[in-house]
Design an enzyme around this catalytic site. Structure first.
Site, PDB file in Angstrom:
ATOM      1  N   ASP A  66       9.474 -23.643  25.179  1.00 52.70           N
ATOM      2  CA  ASP A  66       9.871 -24.174  23.874  1.00 52.70           C
ATOM      3  C   ASP A  66       9.319 -25.570  23.612  1.00 52.70           C
ATOM      4  O   ASP A  66       8.799 -26.233  24.520  1.00 52.70           O
ATOM      5  CB  ASP A  66      11.416 -24.173  23.742  1.00 52.70           C
ATOM      6  CG  ASP A  66      12.126 -24.608  25.025  1.00 52.70           C
ATOM      7  OD1 ASP A  66      11.483 -25.236  25.889  1.00 52.70           O
ATOM      8  OD2 ASP A  66      13.327 -24.324  25.150  1.00 52.70           O
ATOM      9  N   HIS A 137      22.574 -21.105  26.051  1.00 50.78           N
ATOM     10  CA  HIS A 137      21.213 -20.838  25.559  1.00 50.78           C
ATOM     11  C   HIS A 137      20.221 -20.786  26.716  1.00 50.78           C
ATOM     12  O   HIS A 137      20.385 -21.466  27.731  1.00 50.78           O
ATOM     13  CB  HIS A 137      20.780 -21.828  24.465  1.00 50.78           C
ATOM     14  CG  HIS A 137      20.461 -23.217  24.923  1.00 50.78           C
ATOM     15  ND1 HIS A 137      20.862 -24.339  24.234  1.00 50.78           N
ATOM     16  CD2 HIS A 137      19.758 -23.689  25.982  1.00 50.78           C
ATOM     17  CE1 HIS A 137      20.407 -25.421  24.842  1.00 50.78           C
ATOM     18  NE2 HIS A 137      19.745 -25.056  25.909  1.00 50.78           N
TER      19      HIS A 137
HETATM   20  C1  F6R Z   1      14.113 -26.288  28.307  1.00 54.66           C
HETATM   21  C2  F6R Z   1      14.975 -25.217  27.846  1.00 54.66           C
HETATM   22  C3  F6R Z   1      16.459 -25.336  27.832  1.00 54.66           C
HETATM   23  C4  F6R Z   1      17.013 -26.035  29.074  1.00 54.66           C
HETATM   24  C5  F6R Z   1      18.525 -26.142  28.983  1.00 54.66           C
HETATM   25  C6  F6R Z   1      19.096 -26.906  30.169  1.00 54.66           C
HETATM   26  O1  F6R Z   1      12.760 -25.928  28.213  1.00 54.66           O
HETATM   27  O2  F6R Z   1      14.480 -24.227  27.413  1.00 54.66           O
HETATM   28  O3  F6R Z   1      17.020 -24.045  27.736  1.00 54.66           O
HETATM   29  O4  F6R Z   1      16.651 -25.332  30.214  1.00 54.66           O
HETATM   30  O5  F6R Z   1      18.885 -26.790  27.808  1.00 54.66           O
HETATM   31  O6  F6R Z   1      18.667 -28.230  30.113  1.00 54.66           O
HETATM   32  P1  F6R Z   1      18.963 -29.243  31.302  1.00 54.66           P
HETATM   33  O7  F6R Z   1      18.234 -28.738  32.491  1.00 54.66           O
HETATM   34  O8  F6R Z   1      18.419 -30.559  30.805  1.00 54.66           O
HETATM   35  O9  F6R Z   1      20.435 -29.242  31.488  1.00 54.66           O
END
Ligand code: F6R
Length: 249
Positions: A66, A137
């Site tokens: 993304d 998500h």
């Molecule tokens: C990032 C993505 C998001 C993150 C998720 C967790 O490319 O697609 O789905 O993996 O928001 O983010 P963190 O690891 O920062 O808690």
């Protein structure tokens, strides 16, 4: 079943080893990559191990999940910039084969169609790495996203904007839209690692464990994917029943 490791370092060591095995076995592998805090120690460990073993990553193709709409690859908060900083700049990746959705495309709908198509044309993702948002998500597929979705534009939920606001100087600067690959694109990957670490992921791990396969919990779609590993540390597993966990020392 959740694979439970002591801490983020142990998680990172495990994922790094699996990545290295895959790349040694298939130098032309197609990787699906994620950004975010969860991935930072993973990429750090992988870079370290890969350098130590003089691993050649030049033949790999990668697709990121993304990107924020409105941020160029040079913007320090863009996911493209993150990938360069945390992974691509450290090893001999061939930059023309590291694909990240464009945050400033001329025609965003056409860009979305082409991005999903390019994954198919390259032969599909061998291993997809995922983090998870506090609302479940994966990628930026927010609750309610159809399971058959392909790359598309998403309005970020308020919760996601608040969660990600920590990387920006003010909430006003947090983009409200993003491009994300779809849940069907993720499900088409041959293998998936969903990674979660830290206290702040304990509740969503419980929600995921308890959820039926339901579009209100995007990550629940992975329960239908027979080659998915749920890789967590003890803090993220804190609310899970022991019977759902396989502890790895
Ligand atoms: C990032 C993505 C998001 C993150 C998720 C967790 O490319 O697609 O789905 O993996 O928001 O983010 P963190 O690891 O920062 O808690």
């Amino acid at each position: 079943m959740f694979l439970v490791f002591n801490d983020p370092q142990a998680v990172s060591q495990y994922v790094s080893q699996r990545l290295i095995e895959l790349i040694k076995d298939r130098p032309h592998a197609i990787l699906g990559l994620a950004t975010g805090s969860t991935m930072e120690p993973v990429y750090q460990r992988f870079c370290c191990d890969a350098k130590e073993q003089a691993l050649d990553v030049s033949k790999l193709i990668s697709f990121n999940l993304d990107e924020y709409i409105g941020l160029s690859a040079e913007h320090p908060q863009s996911y493209h910039y993150f990938m360069n900083e945390h992974l691509f700049n450290h090893l001999n990746f061939a930059k023309q084969k590291t694909f990240v959705p464009d945050g400033k495309p001329e025609d965003v709908e056409a860009h979305c169609r082409q991005y999903s198509q390019k994954i198919v044309d390259c032969g599909g993702i061998d291993l997809q790495l995922l983090g998870i948002g506090s609302n479940g998500h994966i990628g930026f597929n927010e609750p309610g996203t159809p399971f058959d979705s392909r790359t598309h534009v998403v309005e970020l939920s308020e919760q996601t904007r608040i969660d990600n606001g920590r990387f920006f100087d003010s909430m006003d600067e947090v983009p409200s839209r993003a491009v994300t690959i779809g849940l069907q694109d993720i499900m088409d990957a041959h293998k998936v690692f969903l990674i979660a670490t830290g206290d702040n992921k304990a509740q969503v791990m419980l929600d995921l464990y308890e959820s039926e396969v339901d579009e209100r919990m995007p990550a629940s779609v992975l329960k239908k994917h027979h080659n998915t590993l749920f890789i967590v540390d003890k803090k993220a597993a804190a609310l899970l029943p022991a019977a759902a966990c396989q502890y790895i020392d």
